[in-house]
Design an enzyme around this catalytic site. Sequence first.
Site, PDB file in Angstrom:
ATOM      1  N   HIS A  97     -11.572  -9.285   3.996  1.00 14.95           N
ATOM      2  CA  HIS A  97     -10.629  -8.699   3.046  1.00 14.95           C
ATOM      3  C   HIS A  97     -10.219  -9.698   1.979  1.00 14.95           C
ATOM      4  CE1 HIS A  97      -7.137  -6.383   1.566  1.00 14.95           C
ATOM      5  NE2 HIS A  97      -6.518  -7.556   1.548  1.00 14.95           N
ATOM      6  N   HIS A 146     -11.231 -11.720  -2.887  1.00 14.51           N
ATOM      7  CA  HIS A 146     -11.277 -10.524  -2.049  1.00 14.51           C
ATOM      8  C   HIS A 146     -12.621  -9.818  -2.231  1.00 14.51           C
ATOM      9  CE1 HIS A 146      -6.991 -11.375  -2.590  1.00 14.51           C
ATOM     10  NE2 HIS A 146      -6.787 -10.736  -1.459  1.00 14.51           N
ATOM     11  N   GLU A 168      14.488   4.923  -8.308  1.00  7.86           N
ATOM     12  CA  GLU A 168      14.612   3.910  -9.354  1.00  7.86           C
ATOM     13  C   GLU A 168      13.360   3.060  -9.497  1.00  7.86           C
ATOM     14  OE1 GLU A 168      18.779   4.674  -7.718  1.00  7.86           O
ATOM     15  OE2 GLU A 168      16.810   4.220  -6.856  1.00  7.86           O
ATOM     16  N   HIS A 200      28.405  -1.370  -5.845  1.00  5.67           N
ATOM     17  CA  HIS A 200      27.934  -0.826  -7.117  1.00  5.67           C
ATOM     18  C   HIS A 200      28.297  -1.716  -8.311  1.00  5.67           C
ATOM     19  CE1 HIS A 200      26.933   2.639  -4.813  1.00  5.67           C
ATOM     20  NE2 HIS A 200      26.773   3.434  -5.855  1.00  5.67           N
TER      21      HIS A 200
END
Length: 720
Positions: free
Chosen positions: A284, A39, A441, A503
């Site tokens: 890039h 890059h 989270e 869950h």
Amino acid sequence: MNAFVPANQPLEWSPLDDQAVKTIKALAADAVEKVGNGHPGTAISLAPAAYLLFQKVMRHDPADSHWVGRDRFVLSAGHSSLTIYLQLFLAGYGLEIEDIEALRTWGSKTPGHPEYKHTNGVEITTGPLGQGLASSVGMAMAARRERGLLDPSTAPGESPFDHHVYVIASDGDLQEGVTSEASSLAGHQQLGNLIVIWDDNKISIEDDTDIAFTEDVLARYAAYGWHTQKVDWTQGGTGYAENVDELAAAVAAAQAETGKPSIIALRTIIGWPSPTKQNTGGIHGSAMGADEIRGLKVELGLDPEKSFDVSPEVLAYTRAVGERGAELRERWDTAFEAWKIANPEGNALLERLTARELPAGWTESLPTFEAGKDVATRAASGKVLSALADTLPELWGGSADLAGSNNTTMDGEPSFVPAEHATKKFPGHEYGRTLHFGIREHAMGSILNGIVLHGGTRAYGGTFLTFSDYMRPAVRLAALMEIPSTFVWTHDSIGLGEDGPTHQPIEHFAALRAIPGLDVVRPADANETAWAWRTILEHDDRPAGLILTRQNVPTFPRGTDGFADASGTAKGGYVLLDTEGTPDVILIGTGSEVQLAVEAREQLAADGIAARVVSLPSREWFDAQSPEYRESVLPAAVKARVSVEAGIAQGWRDLVGDAGRSVSLEHYGASADYKILYREFGITSEAVASAAKESIEAARTGTAPGGEAIPSVGGTGDQR
């Protein structure tokens, strides 16, 4: 001293600085061209910005990359690894031109993305986009917590523990969701020591970012509570000038803003002044080609026939930053020595923390739990943390909005939050201890890594086990970096009951154990939980996931009735209950299912079958033991074995063997009382006993593993 004064102020910029920046641009092109991939574009256009930070702004000392008083630098745009490698080379961190030439090759100091512990001066393995910026929030939080532990009363900017965290981020970083989570929290926390330079070049692999990314980023960050600025080197699209003075002024303004994190949108043209590939996706992530590099060097006024060319004058000039760093270090040392004299206890703590040592006798603070009372391991964990609060001031943490469920709050400890954001339930201040990540989270995992990488403290963060999926990239990076981040995951099975299959983690034990270098620890009872924390804290070279129950489980009568004490937890697996002589079968359980093995042992005994019960809280710790120890727990001569765990059986075959059986759950759960779920899904002591008899017969006859293949299916467990 004033810790917020940069290395050179006002900015001094000479023709040698210009020549150094041109050299960086050419080296970036040469390095990618030689290896054939990489890059180059961002490293070329960001050369002036990165050079400004390393040579003029940051407080650092190339002679000591671990100096406590240093500023931190995070290259969140890790794909542009040359952006940091070239600065480390020029500044004298141990990289030489041969290392730049060896970019992205086997055994080099310059891998494709910067890696912690691999290259001197690299503070973090950023890897996937967004992780670096998110972890830098943790570094900034850790710096404030460290100051609160060691020097809370000194005026802002006057403490030897005041420093900045600088980040270079890309368009891609700001598109990743984890940076939104972390940046929101950083604004809420008013982290004035965090400064982000966003390379606003509007190019990614798919070329112009207008195809997918058109929001007003600075307005978003202002809404987060950040200090925002814009520096436009494109001059509104009318030209291009790398105005370093303007960028330096913006950095100085960010340094002066101590009540908010800062972001500077630096509008660049990727690859400038590459003649035909600048401002395209082609520069890039690909080598530029010989003709384009020749054109770039001509534009820069460099000799197009030379590659990896660094003049002795430029190298001597840039490596003089070490002398300037030494001067800053001398000033810092003066203030630090004064602090040490005034704070002998604080200095003793700092020396211990720097050495990563635990205090003598710290384990005496660990609680023990009496048999006869059922205790959820999450509750036991909370009691352990509270008991360690005074003994281990470096230990701090919290949860992703689940403090009451995860039991991650130490009793009586204030929250880490600006006083104006404290609540009636959670009083606190900027130097508090209880972390509140909010429902973030993924960012929590990254922030924990940043806290640990910053040094000085140990952090933990909690959520439900099923949400470890949201955290996995950060958990994996912690394992890759070999850092002691601690992830507390509760509600570890269908034992959470009525919340239902969304869950209830089913595949998560296996998925987490598949991460190399991560210790997965699932204690069977309260005393194993205390030993789990003890062992986790004694390790400083790898992360751990502590997996805990919502439901109560029996506290075994340690040292009586044939039960072993819980110290075997530290070895990952041990004989909890044994037989006289060689057992007929070995029952292996983890977590809440160990009790099923204990019950099954009694049922088998009634049929004249002698069963050994092995508790295996951590496969990783057990596998690290000597072959002799592992043989003593799981003797090879005993082929009849049963594993029991409320998750998929994947990962158990090598322990139970061909004759072995696994009592497991190969489908999703359902919403009901947990006792009903265990019964309906056949995770019972009776099922363990039955599997034991099957395994004994298979071992006797030498037959292959029994049972038909179980197809992989979706759907709710009680509707199948």
